[in-house]
Design an enzyme around this catalytic site. Structure first.
Site, PDB file in Angstrom:
ATOM      1  N   SER A  63       0.882  -1.264  -0.143  1.00 39.56           N
ATOM      2  CA  SER A  63      -0.073  -0.113   0.014  1.00 39.56           C
ATOM      3  C   SER A  63       0.828   1.218   0.069  1.00 39.56           C
ATOM      4  CB  SER A  63      -1.038  -0.066   1.533  1.00 39.56           C
ATOM      5  OG  SER A  63      -1.736  -0.925   1.358  1.00 39.56           O
ATOM      6  N   HIS A  68       0.325  15.767  -0.714  1.00 38.93           N
ATOM      7  CA  HIS A  68       1.067  16.900  -1.433  1.00 38.93           C
ATOM      8  C   HIS A  68       0.515  17.998  -0.909  1.00 38.93           C
ATOM      9  CE1 HIS A  68       3.316  14.043  -3.971  1.00 38.93           C
ATOM     10  NE2 HIS A  68       2.232  13.621  -4.100  1.00 38.93           N
ATOM     11  N   CYS A  83      -4.124  -2.442  -0.350  1.00 36.01           N
ATOM     12  CA  CYS A  83      -4.892  -3.678  -0.964  1.00 36.01           C
ATOM     13  C   CYS A  83      -5.553  -4.296   0.188  1.00 36.01           C
ATOM     14  CB  CYS A  83      -3.483  -4.339  -1.442  1.00 36.01           C
ATOM     15  SG  CYS A  83      -2.630  -3.581  -2.730  1.00 36.01           S
TER      16      CYS A  83
END
Length: 149
Positions: A63, A68, A83
């Site tokens: 994962s 950002h 996942c």
């Protein structure tokens, strides 16, 4: 093919400049999300931009979580891909929201590996009727021309 994981692409609007420009706060937000969801951290990478903004990427076992930030816009772009267990991505996102305190969020849910049926995997073919319309319009013009003579 079975569903492999859930990917959340989240736009967070209206976050405070101080929260988005504070590297320790964003790192702690990701670490708290990992603790809450019992995920295994492999690597945590951080980059502070000048004059402001930062990127934090947590590489996990199967994962990842990335943030950002754009402090001057009060905006953070967050990706949570996990996942397997679908609920953990939602739990991780809730923790991140608690730390960044956005006024508004937009979340895009992407089911990774879910192609549905065989029919869904086939490419779609676009058919353009413009050439047929041109032929029809031309024949109508020819008929009018011949009728007028």
């Amino acid at each position: 093919m079975k569903l492999l994981g859930k990917h959340l692409a989240v736009d967070m609007y209206g976050c405070s400049f101080e929260n988005l420009n504070n590297l320790e706060l964003v790192k702690n937000a990701i670490l708290a999300a990992l603790t809450q969801t019992n995920m295994t951290l492999l690597n945590l990478s951080c980059q502070k931009s000048e004059p402001q903004g930062l990127t934090v990427l947590a590489l996990l076992a199967k994962s990842h979580i990335s943030i950002h930030t754009y402090p001057d816009l009060g905006y953070a772009a967050v990706d949570v891909f996990i996942c397997g267990d679908q609920t953990r991505s939602d739990q991780a996102l809730a923790v991140l929201k608690r730390f960044l305190k956005p006024e508004k969020t937009k979340t895009t849910h992407i089911m990774r590996g879910d192609f549905g049926s065989q029919k869904d995997m086939k490419p779609r073919i676009r058919v353009s009727i413009a050439p047929l319309r041109r032929v029809r319009n031309t024949s109508a013009k020819v008929w009018r021309f011949l009728r007028n003579k």
